[in-house]
Enzyme design. Structure first.
Site, mmCIF file in Angstrom:
data_model
loop_
_atom_site.group_PDB
_atom_site.id
_atom_site.type_symbol
_atom_site.label_atom_id
_atom_site.label_comp_id
_atom_site.label_asym_id
_atom_site.label_seq_id
_atom_site.Cartn_x
_atom_site.Cartn_y
_atom_site.Cartn_z
ATOM 1 N N GLY A 239 37.320 79.708 -22.731
ATOM 2 C CA GLY A 239 38.263 80.672 -21.638
ATOM 3 C C GLY A 239 39.064 79.131 -20.873
ATOM 4 O O GLY A 239 40.239 79.875 -20.488
ATOM 5 N N GLU A 275 31.844 77.861 -25.469
ATOM 6 C CA GLU A 275 32.454 78.484 -27.015
ATOM 7 C C GLU A 275 33.980 78.357 -26.661
ATOM 8 O O GLU A 275 34.381 78.805 -26.607
ATOM 9 C CB GLU A 275 32.678 79.710 -27.014
ATOM 10 C CG GLU A 275 31.080 80.232 -27.170
ATOM 11 C CD GLU A 275 31.109 81.598 -27.458
ATOM 12 O OE1 GLU A 275 31.764 82.757 -26.690
ATOM 13 O OE2 GLU A 275 29.514 82.693 -27.744
ATOM 14 N N PRO A 276 34.137 76.708 -25.548
ATOM 15 C CA PRO A 276 35.699 76.499 -26.048
ATOM 16 C C PRO A 276 36.758 76.826 -26.630
ATOM 17 O O PRO A 276 35.780 75.549 -28.397
ATOM 18 C CB PRO A 276 35.579 75.372 -24.942
ATOM 19 C CG PRO A 276 34.803 74.771 -25.547
ATOM 20 C CD PRO A 276 32.791 75.419 -25.911
ATOM 21 N N GLY A 277 37.474 77.179 -27.200
ATOM 22 C CA GLY A 277 38.367 77.095 -28.384
ATOM 23 C C GLY A 277 39.799 76.975 -27.976
ATOM 24 O O GLY A 277 39.637 75.432 -28.385
ATOM 25 N N ARG A 278 40.443 77.091 -27.206
ATOM 26 C CA ARG A 278 41.450 76.475 -26.404
ATOM 27 C C ARG A 278 41.989 75.357 -26.443
ATOM 28 O O ARG A 278 42.274 73.949 -26.966
ATOM 29 C CB ARG A 278 42.534 77.233 -25.410
ATOM 30 C CG ARG A 278 43.881 77.014 -25.008
ATOM 31 C CD ARG A 278 44.486 77.952 -24.220
ATOM 32 N NE ARG A 278 43.897 79.604 -24.166
ATOM 33 C CZ ARG A 278 44.967 80.066 -24.487
ATOM 34 N NH1 ARG A 278 45.478 80.120 -25.595
ATOM 35 N NH2 ARG A 278 44.037 81.710 -24.743
ATOM 36 N N ARG A 314 52.583 82.980 -30.088
ATOM 37 C CA ARG A 314 52.495 83.121 -28.693
ATOM 38 C C ARG A 314 53.656 83.244 -28.316
ATOM 39 O O ARG A 314 53.226 84.385 -27.513
ATOM 40 C CB ARG A 314 51.639 82.165 -28.934
ATOM 41 C CG ARG A 314 49.982 81.391 -29.823
ATOM 42 C CD ARG A 314 49.588 80.773 -28.903
ATOM 43 N NE ARG A 314 48.869 81.187 -27.451
ATOM 44 C CZ ARG A 314 49.242 81.199 -26.520
ATOM 45 N NH1 ARG A 314 50.240 80.240 -26.573
ATOM 46 N NH2 ARG A 314 48.911 82.059 -25.476
ATOM 47 N N TYR A 318 52.957 86.760 -26.508
ATOM 48 C CA TYR A 318 52.345 86.850 -25.417
ATOM 49 C C TYR A 318 53.429 86.208 -24.427
ATOM 50 O O TYR A 318 52.988 85.720 -23.050
ATOM 51 C CB TYR A 318 51.594 85.870 -25.244
ATOM 52 C CG TYR A 318 49.966 86.039 -26.111
ATOM 53 C CD1 TYR A 318 49.246 87.571 -25.745
ATOM 54 C CD2 TYR A 318 50.393 84.531 -27.259
ATOM 55 C CE1 TYR A 318 48.068 87.087 -27.262
ATOM 56 C CE2 TYR A 318 48.743 85.226 -28.293
ATOM 57 C CZ TYR A 318 48.083 86.714 -28.057
ATOM 58 O OH TYR A 318 46.921 86.657 -28.949
ATOM 59 N N CYS A 346 63.994 88.081 -38.614
ATOM 60 C CA CYS A 346 65.052 89.123 -38.451
ATOM 61 C C CYS A 346 64.764 90.078 -36.806
ATOM 62 O O CYS A 346 64.677 91.011 -37.275
ATOM 63 C CB CYS A 346 66.061 89.839 -39.049
ATOM 64 S SG CYS A 346 66.297 89.111 -41.242
ATOM 65 N N TYR A 375 45.593 79.081 -31.618
ATOM 66 C CA TYR A 375 46.309 80.135 -32.270
ATOM 67 C C TYR A 375 47.361 79.486 -32.391
ATOM 68 O O TYR A 375 48.836 80.517 -32.092
ATOM 69 C CB TYR A 375 45.395 80.902 -30.603
ATOM 70 C CG TYR A 375 44.120 81.251 -29.556
ATOM 71 C CD1 TYR A 375 43.592 81.937 -30.697
ATOM 72 C CD2 TYR A 375 43.997 79.962 -28.571
ATOM 73 C CE1 TYR A 375 42.576 82.249 -30.201
ATOM 74 C CE2 TYR A 375 42.748 80.431 -28.987
ATOM 75 C CZ TYR A 375 41.813 81.166 -29.262
ATOM 76 O OH TYR A 375 40.420 81.361 -28.388
HETATM 77 N N1 LLP Z 1 34.201 83.294 -27.213
HETATM 78 C C1 LLP Z 1 34.859 84.722 -27.190
HETATM 79 C C2 LLP Z 1 33.711 85.636 -27.494
HETATM 80 C C3 LLP Z 1 36.064 84.480 -27.224
HETATM 81 O O1 LLP Z 1 37.047 86.099 -27.451
HETATM 82 C C4 LLP Z 1 36.939 83.858 -27.073
HETATM 83 C C5 LLP Z 1 38.899 84.195 -27.476
HETATM 84 C C6 LLP Z 1 36.334 82.312 -27.302
HETATM 85 C C7 LLP Z 1 34.875 82.643 -26.957
HETATM 86 C C8 LLP Z 1 37.244 81.046 -26.898
HETATM 87 O O2 LLP Z 1 37.767 81.294 -25.707
HETATM 88 P P1 LLP Z 1 39.133 79.737 -25.560
HETATM 89 O O3 LLP Z 1 38.236 79.081 -24.876
HETATM 90 O O4 LLP Z 1 39.930 79.385 -25.661
HETATM 91 O O5 LLP Z 1 39.982 80.796 -24.270
HETATM 92 N N2 LLP Z 1 45.698 84.405 -29.491
HETATM 93 C C9 LLP Z 1 45.260 84.802 -27.718
HETATM 94 C C10 LLP Z 1 43.792 83.948 -27.361
HETATM 95 C C11 LLP Z 1 42.904 84.805 -27.579
HETATM 96 C C12 LLP Z 1 41.420 84.464 -27.145
HETATM 97 C C13 LLP Z 1 39.978 85.591 -27.871
HETATM 98 N N3 LLP Z 1 38.412 85.404 -27.657
HETATM 99 C C14 LLP Z 1 46.219 83.496 -27.558
HETATM 100 O O6 LLP Z 1 47.143 83.121 -28.516
HETATM 101 O O7 LLP Z 1 46.184 83.547 -26.512
#
Ligand code: LLP
Length: 421
Positions: A239, A275-278, A314, A318, A346, A375
């Site tokens: 997050g 659990e970082p993704g973004r 995105r 959003y 379109c 994403y």
């Molecule tokens: N762990 C869990 C359980 C999650 O649901 C998520 C993201 C993460 C970790 C990773 O979060 P991050 O570090 O990436 O913020 N499509 C959307 C974002 C959806 C996030 C969903 N869950 C966007 O493009 O902003």
């Protein structure tokens, strides 16, 4: 910080000119920087130095196997939310004991496949799911390690569509019911309760919501331990937000986040997972597109580019801001001009930016949409029968196509026509 910089007037991905990739691969395409991915992963890893921990990359952000392998080789685990992601992580060589399985709707089939292939733990989201996992585990003669995801009812102060930690959200069990849910879990024969999981949302730009949530998790750890549960692992979710604009955003750094984790939870002696993704993938990727036409509208000019909302959803979904740069560096002193940057789909929603100042651009020019690594490709679709965008990975002066553009025949031949037609 990323590795997409101008050099000699041309945007580079590490040591490779972006225009060279465009000439080879065609546009639009995604390009990822290995050095940026690794740098971001290591920032988290180092932020938790001195604590027993595992950084489990949330692969939903960008799940190409080349990305997974790059991170796994650096020591990352993976957070998966479907059996498809689980199998993809396995295919990229991630060992089962570094895979955490999250997600609100795991089916019995998915649970079975993951238990057979091996995993680190399930992050359980409800009591019925808990029962399902226990039943499948018993059937297979194994015991499933689990944490329970608690919903701490904390406002993440982010976009409503990606906030997950308020009581009205579908995620986790209410923290107020945690004791009874843990007692239930402990009584199920196929489960071993090992910890607590929490994730309150995505693109958080302040630490305070994390702090509120983690303090609640700290308190809960002590309560559950007193109830006799061996809480030894805390999964703190992902997050942490990223800067999407160069100018005015400075979200907290992984080091600050790591310090907060140590401060709020360090005394408990638990193993920490995040659990970082973004933050790992977001600024490690660009979407590169070519201007098809410049169209004069009523009081505004449209830059019609060959990428669209199906390639990067995105902005449409959003209202997200992404910085957009020309691939040729503007000469000093060139006056910027406001463009609406739109794709060929379109729908009016197919707009990447409105009235965005850019140097004058012409048909054929390349632009780069920044912050598109997370994403981006994973949320793309073939809407309007537009092929999925290829993905390219750069490593120093090398680049490789890591997902090629499908042909129209491949796309069209996936349909099957019923006999009666
Ligand atoms: N762990 C869990 C359980 C999650 O649901 C998520 C993201 C993460 C970790 C990773 O979060 P991050 O570090 O990436 O913020 N499509 C959307 C974002 C959806 C996030 C969903 N869950 C966007 O493009 O902003």
């Amino acid at each position: 910080m990323d590795h997409f910089l101008y050099r000699d007037g041309a945007l580079h991905a590490e040591d490779v000119p972006v225009a060279e990739i465009a000439a080879t691969v065609g546009t639009p395409f995604y390009v990822y920087s290995t050095a940026t991915l690794l740098r971001h992963f290591r920032l988290f890893d180092e932020a938790l130095d001195g604590t027993d921990h595992l950084v489990c990359y949330a692969m939903k952000a960008a799940s190409n196997q080349a990305i997974l392998k790059t991170l796994a080789q650096a020591g990352a685990g993976m957070d998966v939310v479907s059996i498809g992601e689980y199998l993809r992580a396995k295919a990229a060589g991630v060992p089962g004991d570094r895979i955490v399985f999250s997600g609100v709707g795991k089916t019995a089939e998915e649970i079975r496949t993951a238990l057979q292939g091996g995993l680190r733990q399930f992050n359980v989201e409800s009591e019925p799911e808990m029962e399902a996992i226990s039943a499948v585990a018993q059937e297979l003669g194994v015991v499933a390690p689990i944490t329970v995801r608690v919903n701490p009812d904390v406002d993440a102060r982010t976009h409503a569509k990606i906030a997950t930690g308020k009581s009205e959200n579908k995620f986790g069990i209410p923290i107020s019911r945690a004791r009874e849910v843990y007692a239930h879990a402990a009584a199920l024969p196929g489960l071993e309760v090992i910890g607590i999981d929490v994730h309150i949302g995505s693109q958080l730009t302040e630490l305070e919501p994390f702090e509120l949530a983690y303090k609640k998790v700290a308190d809960l750890t002590e309560v559950l331990r007193a109830d006799g549960h061996d809480i030894r692992r805390l999964d703190l979710g992902g997050g942490l937000g990223i800067p999407y604009t160069r100018s005015n955003e400075a979200p907290p750094l992984p080091t600050d986040y790591g310090a907060l984790i140590k401060r709020t939870l360090g005394h408990l002696g638990c193993e920490i997972e995040i659990e970082p993704g973004r933050l790992i993938a977001g600024n490690a990727g660009l979407l590169v597109s070519r201007v098809i036409y410049v169209k004069q509208g009523e009081g505004r000019d449209f830059l019609i580019v060959d990428a669209a909302m199906n390639d990067l959803i995105r902005p449409a979904m959003y209202d997200a801001h992404h910085d957009i740069d020309p691939v040729i560096e503007p000469a000093p002193g060139v006056e910027a001009y406001p463009y609406d940057i739109v794709g060929p789909v379109c729908e009016t929603g197919d707009t990447f930016a409105r009235q965005r100042p850019l140097p004058p651009l012409a048909a054929g020019d390349l632009i780069a949409v920044r912050g598109a690594g997370a994403y981006g490709a994973v949320m793309s679709s073939e809407y309007n029968t537009r092929p999925l965008v290829p993905e390219v990975m750069v490593h120093g002066d090398q680049f490789a196509v890591i997902r090629r553009r499908p042909t129209f025949d491949e796309i069209i031949n996936r349909d099957t026509i019923p006999e009666w037609l």
